[in-house]
Write an enzyme that holds these catalytic residues in place. Structure first.
Site: not given
Length: 248
Positions: A156, A102, A152, A229-230, A77, A188, A227
Site C-alpha cells: 500500500k 533475522e 517486505d 516462495f519464488e 544477510e 518480486d 526458493t
C-alpha cells in the site's frame, strides 16, 4: 518476515505477540512484528546447535575472526526468512563467512536446523534488529557483500515509508562494504524494485554492476536459488528483479 528480537531464546511453542505498528521514518528498523509458531524440530535446533551458531548482540564491534574461528571474507544477510537461500549459498561458498540477521524465531530455528542437517560451519546468526547490528557491531569497510532478498514490499502506498530499502540504510551499508564489495537485493514487487534501483543509484559510494540495456537490473546470479516462495510466484506470473551494486 520477522518479529521482536531476543537473544538466544529457547522458543515457545505458542504463537508470538500480535503485529505492532512500526513507524519507519522516525527510526530505521529492519523488521516488524509477525506471528509465528516454532516447531518441535526448530526448538530442538535452538537447544542443540544454537549455542554455537547464535551470536549475542553487542554494542562493540564484532571480531569476525574470533566468532567464525577463521579469517575469511564476510557477507551480511538481512532478513533470511526460513533460511533456505542462506543455507544454499553458504554451502556453495564454504570459503566465505555469512553473518545473518533475522528476528523471526521460527525462521532462526529453521536455519539452525538446516545448519545442523547440512553440517555448515560458515554461518553465524544474530537474532536482533539488523540496523542496530550495522550501527554498533560492523566496522567501516569490513564486509565483502550484503544480501537482502525479498524484503517486505509494503504494497500500500501509505505504507511505502516503512520499506527497508531507503537512503539512510543504504548509506550505512555502503560505508561498511569494502571497495569492490557487492550489495545484492531481490524483490518480486516491481514498484519496490524501481525504488531499490533509484535509492542505490543515488548513493555515491555504489555503482550499478548490471548492463544498462536491461534497465539497470541484473540477471539472477547463479548463487541465488529459486526458493519455494519464488517458484510459486513465477508460476503465478510474477516477475523477480535482482539489483546488484558494487562499492567503488
Amino acid at each position: 518476515m520477522i518479529e521482536t528480537p531476543s537473544l538466544h531464546p529457547i522458543p515457545p511453542a505458542s504463537p508470538e505477540a500480535a503485529p505492532a505498528d512500526v513507524s519507519h521514518p522516525r527510526a530505521i528498523r529492519s523488521f516488524v512484528r509477525r506471528t509465528g509458531r516454532t516447531t518441535i524440530a526448530q526448538a530442538k535446533a535452538f537447544a542443540d546447535v544454537g549455542p554455537k551458531f547464535l551470536l549475542p548482540y553487542s554494542a562493540a564491534p564484532v571480531d569476525f575472526a574470533a566468532v567464525f574461528g577463521r579469517s575469511a571474507p564476510t557477507l551480511l544477510e538481512i532478513g533470511f526468512g526460513m533460511g533456505e537461500a542462506t543455507a544454499h549459498i553458504a554451502a556453495l561458498m564454504p570459503e566465505k563467512n555469512f553473518l545473518c540477521c533475522e528476528v523471526h524465531t521460527p525462521g532462526v530455528g529453521a536455519l539452525l536446523k538446516r545448519i545442523d542437517e547440512q553440517a555448515l560451519t560458515n554461518i553465524r546468526i544474530l537474532q536482533h534488529d539488523a540496523v542496530e547490528v550495522i550501527d554498533n557491531m560492523l566496522p567501516l569497510a569490513s564486509l565483502e557483500g550484503v544480501h537482502i532478498f525479498f524484503p517486505d514490499p509494503w504494497h500500500k502506498k501509505k505504507h511505502n515509508k516503512r520499506r527497508l530499502i531507503q537512503s539512510p540504510l543504504i548509506a550505512k551499508l555502503a560505508a561498511r562494504l569494502k571497495p569492490g564489495g557487492t550489495l545484492h537485493c531481490a524483490t518480486d514487487w516491481q514498484p519496490y524494485a524501481e525504488q531499490i534501483l533509484d535509492v542505490l543509484s543515488a548513493q555515491a559510494l555504489l555503482k550499478n554492476a548490471a548492463d544498462a540495456a536491461n534497465g539497470g537490473y541484473a540477471p539472477k546470479p547463479d548463487y541465488r536459488p529459486l526458493t519455494k516462495f519464488e517458484n510459486r510466484g513465477i508460476k503465478l506470473g510474477h516477475g523477480v528483479w535482482d539489483v546488484v551494486f558494487t562499492r567503488v
